[in-house]
Design a protein around this motif. Sequence first.
Motif, PDB file in Angstrom:
ATOM      1  N   ILE A  73       0.832  -1.197   0.000  1.00 54.26           N
ATOM      2  CA  ILE A  73       0.000   0.000   0.000  1.00 54.26           C
ATOM      3  C   ILE A  73       0.870   1.253   0.000  1.00 54.26           C
ATOM      4  O   ILE A  73       1.250   1.756   1.053  1.00 54.26           O
ATOM      5  CB  ILE A  73      -0.977   0.002   1.196  1.00 54.26           C
ATOM      6  CG1 ILE A  73      -1.783  -1.303   1.183  1.00 54.26           C
ATOM      7  CG2 ILE A  73      -1.909   1.216   1.122  1.00 54.26           C
ATOM      8  CD1 ILE A  73      -2.830  -1.411   2.252  1.00 54.26           C
ATOM      9  N   PRO A  74       1.202   1.765  -1.191  1.00 51.24           N
ATOM     10  CA  PRO A  74       1.988   2.988  -1.266  1.00 51.24           C
ATOM     11  C   PRO A  74       1.198   4.145  -0.661  1.00 51.24           C
ATOM     12  O   PRO A  74      -0.031   4.148  -0.726  1.00 51.24           O
ATOM     13  CB  PRO A  74       2.174   3.220  -2.774  1.00 51.24           C
ATOM     14  CG  PRO A  74       1.723   1.968  -3.448  1.00 51.24           C
ATOM     15  CD  PRO A  74       0.783   1.282  -2.514  1.00 51.24           C
ATOM     16  N   GLY A  75       1.884   5.086  -0.082  1.00 51.34           N
ATOM     17  CA  GLY A  75       1.191   6.276   0.432  1.00 51.34           C
ATOM     18  C   GLY A  75       0.798   6.184   1.893  1.00 51.34           C
ATOM     19  O   GLY A  75       0.340   7.154   2.471  1.00 51.34           O
ATOM     20  N   VAL A  76       0.945   5.004   2.505  1.00 49.87           N
ATOM     21  CA  VAL A  76       0.681   4.879   3.938  1.00 49.87           C
ATOM     22  C   VAL A  76       1.922   4.282   4.593  1.00 49.87           C
ATOM     23  O   VAL A  76       2.385   3.222   4.177  1.00 49.87           O
ATOM     24  CB  VAL A  76      -0.482   3.907   4.237  1.00 49.87           C
ATOM     25  CG1 VAL A  76      -0.735   3.842   5.733  1.00 49.87           C
ATOM     26  CG2 VAL A  76      -1.725   4.320   3.510  1.00 49.87           C
ATOM     27  N   SER A  77       2.432   4.957   5.607  1.00 47.68           N
ATOM     28  CA  SER A  77       3.608   4.407   6.278  1.00 47.68           C
ATOM     29  C   SER A  77       3.184   3.249   7.173  1.00 47.68           C
ATOM     30  O   SER A  77       2.053   3.188   7.658  1.00 47.68           O
ATOM     31  CB  SER A  77       4.308   5.478   7.109  1.00 47.68           C
ATOM     32  OG  SER A  77       3.525   5.797   8.239  1.00 47.68           O
ATOM     33  N   TYR A 104       1.970   4.584  10.534  1.00 44.63           N
ATOM     34  CA  TYR A 104       0.610   5.119  10.605  1.00 44.63           C
ATOM     35  C   TYR A 104      -0.415   3.989  10.585  1.00 44.63           C
ATOM     36  O   TYR A 104      -1.369   3.958  11.347  1.00 44.63           O
ATOM     37  CB  TYR A 104       0.326   6.089   9.453  1.00 44.63           C
ATOM     38  CG  TYR A 104      -1.096   6.586   9.549  1.00 44.63           C
ATOM     39  CD1 TYR A 104      -1.405   7.641  10.399  1.00 44.63           C
ATOM     40  CD2 TYR A 104      -2.129   5.937   8.874  1.00 44.63           C
ATOM     41  CE1 TYR A 104      -2.718   8.053  10.563  1.00 44.63           C
ATOM     42  CE2 TYR A 104      -3.439   6.339   9.039  1.00 44.63           C
ATOM     43  CZ  TYR A 104      -3.730   7.399   9.879  1.00 44.63           C
ATOM     44  OH  TYR A 104      -5.020   7.795  10.045  1.00 44.63           O
ATOM     45  N   PHE A 105      -0.178   3.062   9.692  1.00 39.40           N
ATOM     46  CA  PHE A 105      -1.093   1.927   9.541  1.00 39.40           C
ATOM     47  C   PHE A 105      -1.220   1.141  10.850  1.00 39.40           C
ATOM     48  O   PHE A 105      -2.317   0.828  11.315  1.00 39.40           O
ATOM     49  CB  PHE A 105      -0.583   1.038   8.401  1.00 39.40           C
ATOM     50  CG  PHE A 105      -1.027  -0.385   8.482  1.00 39.40           C
ATOM     51  CD1 PHE A 105      -2.352  -0.735   8.257  1.00 39.40           C
ATOM     52  CD2 PHE A 105      -0.118  -1.383   8.787  1.00 39.40           C
ATOM     53  CE1 PHE A 105      -2.757  -2.055   8.341  1.00 39.40           C
ATOM     54  CE2 PHE A 105      -0.521  -2.705   8.868  1.00 39.40           C
ATOM     55  CZ  PHE A 105      -1.843  -3.029   8.649  1.00 39.40           C
ATOM     56  N   LEU A 139       3.803   0.991   3.461  1.00 40.93           N
ATOM     57  CA  LEU A 139       3.465  -0.363   3.878  1.00 40.93           C
ATOM     58  C   LEU A 139       3.744  -1.397   2.778  1.00 40.93           C
ATOM     59  O   LEU A 139       3.079  -1.407   1.744  1.00 40.93           O
ATOM     60  CB  LEU A 139       1.982  -0.396   4.268  1.00 40.93           C
ATOM     61  CG  LEU A 139       1.433  -1.690   4.847  1.00 40.93           C
ATOM     62  CD1 LEU A 139       2.215  -2.116   6.075  1.00 40.93           C
ATOM     63  CD2 LEU A 139      -0.033  -1.510   5.181  1.00 40.93           C
TER      64      LEU A 139
END
Lengths: 254, 449
Positions: free
Chosen positions: A94-98, A101-102, A146
Motif C-alpha cells: 500500500i503505497p502512500g501509507v507508512s 501510521y497503519f 506499507l
Amino acid sequence: MSNPLLEIRDLHARVEGHEILKGINLTIHSGEVHSIMGPNGSGKSTLAQVLAGRETYEVTAGEVWMEGKNLLELDPEERACVGLFLAFQYPVEIPGVSTQYFLKAAVNAVRKYRGQDELDAVDFLERIKEKLALVDMDERFLNRALNEGFSGGEKKRNEVFQMAVLEPRLAVLDETDSGLDIDALRIVADGVNRLRGADRAFLVITHYQRLLNYIVPDFVHVLIDGRIVRSGGKELALELEQHGYANYEAGVGV
Amino acid sequence: MNMATVEQQLDHYQALYQRRAGQLTGGQQNWFSAVRQAAWVRFEQEGWPTTQHEQWRFTRLQDLAAIPFQLAVEQPQQPLDQSRLRSTLSDSAVLRVVVVNGRLHADASTLDRLPRGLRIGSLGAALQSSDPVVQAHLHHYLGRFPSPLAQLNTALFEDGVFIHLAAGQVIEQPIQIIYCQQGAKQPLLIQPRTLVVLEANSQLRLMEHFVGTSETVYLNNVVTEVVVADLAVLDYYRLVQENEAAYQLSTLGLHQGRNSTITATLLNLGGRLVRNDLSATLAGEGADCVLNGLTVLHNRQHTDHHLWVEHTQPHCHSWEYFKGVYDDHAHGVFAGCIHVYPGAQKTDAKQTNMNLLLSDQALVDSKPQLEIFADDVKCTHGATIGQIDPEALFYLRSRGLSEVQARHLLVFAFANEILQQMKWRAVAVLVERELVQRLQAPELAGVEM
C-alpha cells in the motif's frame, strides 16, 4: 481442560461454485501450536482466509467459535478485535501509507473495540520499538510505505512484526515460510517463538516440513482435498517429509 | 454544440472585443497590439472548441455557450474583503500576490520589501512601459497548438502578474499568487495573464492558487507562461479550488533551458469544469521536467488535463505522474503526448496516469500518446483506471480497521503519494486538510503519513 480458544465444526466453504473445504473439524487451546500441512490445492489457504473473513469465500455449512463468539458472524475487523490475526501469504503493498501510521490505526481500532484509550504517537512509538528488534528491523522501516518495494523476506518479517504489536490470541500463519531463504526463515521463526505463550495459540499453515524444524508444533494435521485426514504429533511432519502426501491422496480419489 | 450557439457565442465575444479593443492595456499602437490583433483573428477563425475537435473530444463547453459572460475588467474595483481568502496559507514567510478579477491588487499583496534581484508586479504595467523582459518573452510559450481560449486571453487580457528573477539569485521566500473574484452580480469572464521569467542559474518556489471567493458563475480564462533559463530551478505548484459553479480554462506554458529543472505539482480540487492545457518544452540539453498531478473531484465536477511535453534536445528527462480520484458523477480526462524531436537522443521520458473511481457513475478518459522521431530514447507510458482494491481493503480490515476507515485510508494513500513528493510542506498540509474534509474522514486529520 480449559475451554478451547478456537473450535471449528464441520466447516464447508466454496469459491465460485467449487467446494474447497468439505467439513473441517479442529479444536485449538490456548498455548498450543497447531500445524496444518497439505499439498497445493488442498484448501490450506482457503481455511486461513475463511477464518479471517475474506468475502470471496462462501461458507456453506459449519461453525467457528472463538472466545464464545461465532466468528462467522463477525466482520473481518471484529475478528481482529476479538484477537484473531492472519499473517498473509501475500501481504498487500500500500503505497502512500507508512507502516507506522497503519499500525497505529490498527492498534487504536483494537483498543477502541476493547474500551481502552487510544494511544498517542509518542506512546505508540515507545511500545513498538522493542517489537522491531524481534524481527531484526530498524526504525527506518516504520517510515517506509506499507510493504511497498519490500523483499519477500521483509514482507514476512513485517507480518510477524504486526503480529507482535497487535498481540493476538490466535495467530494464523499462512505459508509464512514460502519464498524465504534459510536466514529469513530463522528470523521469522525466532520472532514467532518469542511470541509463544500460555495465553496465545498458533495455527501454522505450511506446505513443507522445514518451517516446523524452527517452530515446533504440538499438533500436526494433514489436510487433503478439504478434509483433515490425519492428526498427530510433531513426528507426523517428519513422516510427511519422507513419504509425501501420495498415500493420502491416493486414498481420497477412490 | 449546434452551429447556432457557436455563432451566437462568437457574436457575443465580438461585441466584447469591439467595445474593449480600443482601451486595452498598452494602447493600440504599441509593440503588443499586433500580437493581440493576430490572436483575435485566430480566435475568430477557430471559434469556440467543440467535441468535434480531437483535443476537446471529452470536454463539452456547451454549458458555457449559454452564459453571457461580461468582462471582469469592466467591473468597478471595490475594496477586497480579505477574510474571503479563506486561510490560504499560514506561512508568514510567503510573498503574497493577490489578483482580483484578473487585476493585481497591490494593497492585498506583500510586495514592499522584495529580495534583491526579484521583481514582482503588474503585468499590465510592465506591458504599458514596454519592459524589455516582457517584450522578449510574452506570448512565446503558449505551446505548439495554442487553444482558441489562449488566443482570446492574448487578445483581451488587461493584467496579471509579472515575475522576473535575475541571474544567479536564489530566493528562499516562496511566492504565492492568489487569483480570486469579487463583487459580481452577473457571470464574469476573468482573464489573468502571468509571465514568470527565471534568468540563468536562479532558483524560485512559486504557487498559483486559484480560490473561488464568489459563489456566482464565472469563467477564469487563464494563461501563465514560465521561462526557466539555463541551470535555473523552479519548484512550481498550482492549486485549483474554484467554486463549484465556476469554469476554468487554462493554458500553462513551460519553457526550459539547458540543465534547468522544473518540478511542477498540479493540484486540482476543481470547479464545475476545469480544463488545463499544459505544454512543456525542453529546449536545452539536460533539462529536467517533473510534472506531478493530483485531481480529486466529486458531484458533477469535470477536469481535463491535456499535456504536451516536447523534447527538442538530447539528454533531457521528463516525468509525468498524474493521479485522479473521482466520486459521484465526476468526470476526469487525461491526455498526454510526449513528442521527441529528431536528434533528441538519450531522451528519458515517462508518463503515468492512475485513476481511482469511487462510484459507478464516475468516469475517466485516459489517452496517452508518444511521438518519437529519435532512435536512442527511453519513453514509456502507462494508465490504470480502477476501484478500491478489495485485497488491500481486506488486508486493512483484517488488522482491525473498520471498512469505512480502511476505505478512507486507501483513498488518502492513493492521493498521498503525490503529496509526499511536495517539498513545500505547507501546501501539502493545506491540500491534506481539504482532502480530509472532502472524504469526511476526520480520523485522518493531521496525520503525518
